[in-house]
Motif scaffolding. Structure first.
Motif, short mmCIF file in Angstrom:
data_model
loop_
_atom_site.label_atom_id
_atom_site.label_comp_id
_atom_site.label_asym_id
_atom_site.label_seq_id
_atom_site.Cartn_x
_atom_site.Cartn_y
_atom_site.Cartn_z
N ARG A 170 28.50 24.51 15.74
CA ARG A 170 29.48 25.60 15.74
C ARG A 170 28.79 26.96 15.72
O ARG A 170 29.24 27.90 16.39
CB ARG A 170 30.42 25.46 14.54
N LEU A 171 27.68 27.06 14.99
CA LEU A 171 26.92 28.30 14.99
C LEU A 171 26.37 28.60 16.37
O LEU A 171 26.37 29.76 16.82
CB LEU A 171 25.77 28.21 13.97
N GLU A 172 25.89 27.57 17.06
CA GLU A 172 25.37 27.77 18.42
C GLU A 172 26.47 28.23 19.36
O GLU A 172 26.25 29.14 20.18
CB GLU A 172 24.75 26.47 18.94
N ARG A 173 27.65 27.61 19.25
CA ARG A 173 28.76 28.02 20.12
C ARG A 173 29.18 29.45 19.82
O ARG A 173 29.50 30.22 20.73
CB ARG A 173 29.94 27.06 19.95
N SER A 174 29.16 29.83 18.55
CA SER A 174 29.52 31.19 18.18
C SER A 174 28.51 32.18 18.75
O SER A 174 28.89 33.25 19.24
CB SER A 174 29.59 31.33 16.66
N ALA A 175 27.23 31.82 18.68
CA ALA A 175 26.20 32.70 19.23
C ALA A 175 26.35 32.84 20.73
O ALA A 175 26.20 33.94 21.29
CB ALA A 175 24.82 32.15 18.88
N SER A 176 26.69 31.72 21.40
CA SER A 176 26.90 31.78 22.84
C SER A 176 28.09 32.64 23.20
O SER A 176 28.06 33.43 24.15
CB SER A 176 27.08 30.36 23.39
N ALA A 177 29.18 32.51 22.42
CA ALA A 177 30.37 33.32 22.67
C ALA A 177 30.08 34.80 22.45
O ALA A 177 30.56 35.66 23.20
CB ALA A 177 31.50 32.87 21.75
N LEU A 178 29.26 35.10 21.43
CA LEU A 178 28.88 36.49 21.17
C LEU A 178 28.08 37.05 22.33
O LEU A 178 28.29 38.19 22.76
CB LEU A 178 28.09 36.58 19.88
N LEU A 179 27.16 36.23 22.88
CA LEU A 179 26.36 36.67 24.02
C LEU A 179 27.25 36.94 25.23
O LEU A 179 27.06 37.94 25.94
CB LEU A 179 25.30 35.61 24.36
N ASP A 180 28.23 36.06 25.45
CA ASP A 180 29.17 36.27 26.57
C ASP A 180 29.95 37.57 26.38
O ASP A 180 30.18 38.31 27.34
CB ASP A 180 30.13 35.09 26.66
N ALA A 181 30.37 37.82 25.14
CA ALA A 181 31.11 39.05 24.87
C ALA A 181 30.24 40.28 25.12
O ALA A 181 30.70 41.29 25.65
CB ALA A 181 31.61 39.04 23.42
N GLN A 182 28.97 40.20 24.74
CA GLN A 182 28.06 41.31 24.98
C GLN A 182 27.85 41.53 26.47
O GLN A 182 27.78 42.68 26.93
CB GLN A 182 26.73 41.04 24.29
N GLU A 183 27.73 40.42 27.24
CA GLU A 183 27.56 40.55 28.69
C GLU A 183 28.81 41.16 29.32
O GLU A 183 28.72 41.98 30.24
CB GLU A 183 27.27 39.18 29.30
N THR A 184 29.99 40.76 28.81
CA THR A 184 31.24 41.33 29.33
C THR A 184 31.32 42.82 29.05
O THR A 184 31.72 43.61 29.91
CB THR A 184 32.44 40.61 28.70
N ALA A 185 30.92 43.21 27.85
CA ALA A 185 30.92 44.63 27.51
C ALA A 185 29.97 45.41 28.40
O ALA A 185 30.28 46.51 28.87
CB ALA A 185 30.54 44.81 26.04
N LYS A 186 28.80 44.83 28.66
CA LYS A 186 27.83 45.49 29.55
C LYS A 186 28.40 45.62 30.95
O LYS A 186 28.25 46.66 31.61
CB LYS A 186 26.54 44.67 29.57
N LEU A 187 29.07 44.55 31.41
CA LEU A 187 29.68 44.58 32.74
C LEU A 187 30.74 45.67 32.82
O LEU A 187 30.82 46.41 33.81
CB LEU A 187 30.33 43.21 33.02
N ARG A 188 31.55 45.80 31.76
CA ARG A 188 32.59 46.82 31.74
C ARG A 188 31.99 48.22 31.79
O ARG A 188 32.47 49.11 32.49
CB ARG A 188 33.45 46.63 30.49
N GLU A 189 30.91 48.41 31.04
CA GLU A 189 30.26 49.72 31.02
C GLU A 189 29.67 50.06 32.40
O GLU A 189 29.79 51.20 32.87
CB GLU A 189 29.16 49.74 29.96
N GLN A 190 29.06 49.07 33.05
CA GLN A 190 28.52 49.30 34.39
C GLN A 190 29.64 49.66 35.36
O GLN A 190 29.51 50.56 36.20
CB GLN A 190 27.78 48.05 34.88
N PHE A 191 30.75 48.95 35.22
CA PHE A 191 31.88 49.18 36.11
C PHE A 191 32.39 50.62 35.98
O PHE A 191 32.59 51.32 36.97
CB PHE A 191 33.00 48.19 35.77
N ILE A 192 32.58 51.06 34.74
CA ILE A 192 33.09 52.41 34.52
C ILE A 192 32.13 53.45 35.05
O ILE A 192 32.52 54.44 35.69
CB ILE A 192 33.36 52.62 33.01
N ALA A 193 30.81 53.23 34.81
CA ALA A 193 29.81 54.20 35.27
C ALA A 193 29.78 54.30 36.79
O ALA A 193 29.79 55.40 37.35
CB ALA A 193 28.44 53.81 34.74
#
Length: 407
Positions: A170-193
């Motif tokens: 469960r910890l591994e899945r949570s870490a993976s989900a957090l990484l996906d969320a960080q990648e999504t945030a990065k994608l959103r920032e790139q999109f806006i820029a």
């Protein structure tokens, strides 16, 4: 009855990776070394281990070895040579303290093969009931295992290991989900820029041109300004369309298509080629079309796919080499390809080419949002087709294939 089918994957490579993952999980559990030492102290036996047991493999996940048995984490035994294989099938503990004097195990192949006199093995079940493996102990000397509390203690340890496995995963899945969320945030920032940068220029051009029109008579110069406004508006319209298509694709609905039988598909494709050629009159665009069968497509979306591929080829291909467009079909399917010359695309970049905003961080600025190839791939999926790419010294080639009549 619990089963061990949770990890029974059809791909042998995936199966082996899963076993390696399970070994790694046990290796991360800080309680396991203490449990194995406690089992050795409780039973008086000098080799203890946690084993991952599947339908085909026996793999040591953790080991406490005071007899130089020779197994390390990740080491394997032949499954059929182990008693754990039998436990995998009947799911019951196996205990004997003196094999050579035992009515059953004196004739069993495992004690003879490994030279053991005392043995205890407790099945480990995941919290969902899946069979994971065993907590076991062996010794070449006899041991007193008649106390029923020994089995109860090891069963508690087996349950503790199972619970910790689930917590760790469960910890591994949570870490993976957090990484996906960080990648999504990065994608959103790139999109806006990128969006803010690329829309600012055409909007500024429209504003300046509109101001100029208010101060001049309808002359040839005014006509040129109006044309400039029209081009800027077209560019913004294309950006907005790409943004909407990107949103549809990312939200899971896919790009919508209106499929119709097209008997003159070549005309629609030639129109796209003419537009790109008009915008780049100095580029050599070569065309070969042989569309001999009607194709059921969304002609507008297919034109969009070709425009994205062709503009990409013109933008990134070598200016001194031609760009080739080929379209053909037979009784089975339709194929459209765009090829350009230039330096081959590196393999690691090729794998990311159809991802949105796949431009390199240090790449030279280019017009557009970096969505063209992503949207082209989504259009291909909407037609139940595929869009692939290959890149060699001979050139970079995109190939779209689809059935003549998608369902």
């Amino acid at each position: 009855m619990p089963t061990d089918n949770h990890h029974a994957l059809s791909d042998p490579g995936v199966f082996l990776n899963q076993v390696a993952h399970d070994v790694n999980i046990i290796g991360q559990l800080g309680s396991v070394p203490t449990i194995l030492q406690t089992v050795a102290h409780t039973t008086g036996m000098r080799f203890t281990a946690v084993a991952r047991v599947t339908e085909t493999t026996w793999t040591a996940c953790a080991v406490h070895d005071l007899i130089d048995f020779g197994l390390k984490p990740g080491g394997e035994l032949v499954l059929e040579s182990t008693i754990c294989n039998e436990i995998r099938q009947h799911h019951q503990p196996v205990v004997f303290g003196h094999a050579s004097a035992h009515p059953i195990f004196s004739q069993h192949h495992t004690p003879k093969q490994y030279g053991i006199e005392s043995y205890i093995s407790i099945p480990i079940f995941r919290l969902d009931g899946e069979f994971f493996g065993t907590l076991c102990a062996i010794d070449p000397l006899p041991a007193n295992l008649d106390d029923p509390n020994i089995v109860k203690t090891l069963e508690l340890f087996a349950k503790l290991i199972a619970a910790e496995i689930d917590v760790q995963e469960r910890l591994e899945r949570s870490a993976s989900a957090l990484l996906d969320a960080q990648e999504t945030a990065k994608l959103r920032e790139q999109f806006i820029a990128v969006l803010g940068h690329d829309l600012r220029s055409p909007l500024s051009a429209i504003q300046i041109s509109a101001d100029l029109l208010q101060t001049m008579e309808p002359t040839a110069r005014a006509e040129r300004v109006i044309n400039h406004i029209q081009r800027s508006c077209d560019r913004m319209t294309e950006m907005v369309r790409n943004i909407l298509d990107f949103a549809r694709g990312r939200l899971g609905g896919g790009i919508p298509v209106a499929l119709k039988v097209q008997g003159n598909l070549a005309d629609a494709l030639q129109h796209v080629i003419a537009e790109v050629q008009g915008s780049h009159p100095h580029r050599d665009i070569r065309v070969a079309m042989a569309i001999d069968h009607p194709v059921t497509v969304d002609a507008g979306r297919l034109a969009q796919l070709l425009a994205n591929l062709l503009n990409n080829a013109v933008a990134h291909g070598a200016v001194d080499q031609p760009v080739s467009v080929a379209a053909c079909c037979d009784g089975q399917g339709f194929e459209l390809s765009v090829t350009n010359g230039g330096v081959p695309i590196a393999a690691e970049k090729l794998a990311r080419l159809f991802q949105p905003f796949s431009r390199e961080a240090d790449a030279a600025p280019k017009p557009g949002l970096g969505l063209g190839l992503y949207i082209a791939s989504e259009v291909a999926k909407a037609h139940q087709g595929t869009l692939g790419v290959s890149s060699t010294e001979a050139g970079t080639r995109f190939v779209f294939r689809m059935p003549l009549s998608p369902a």
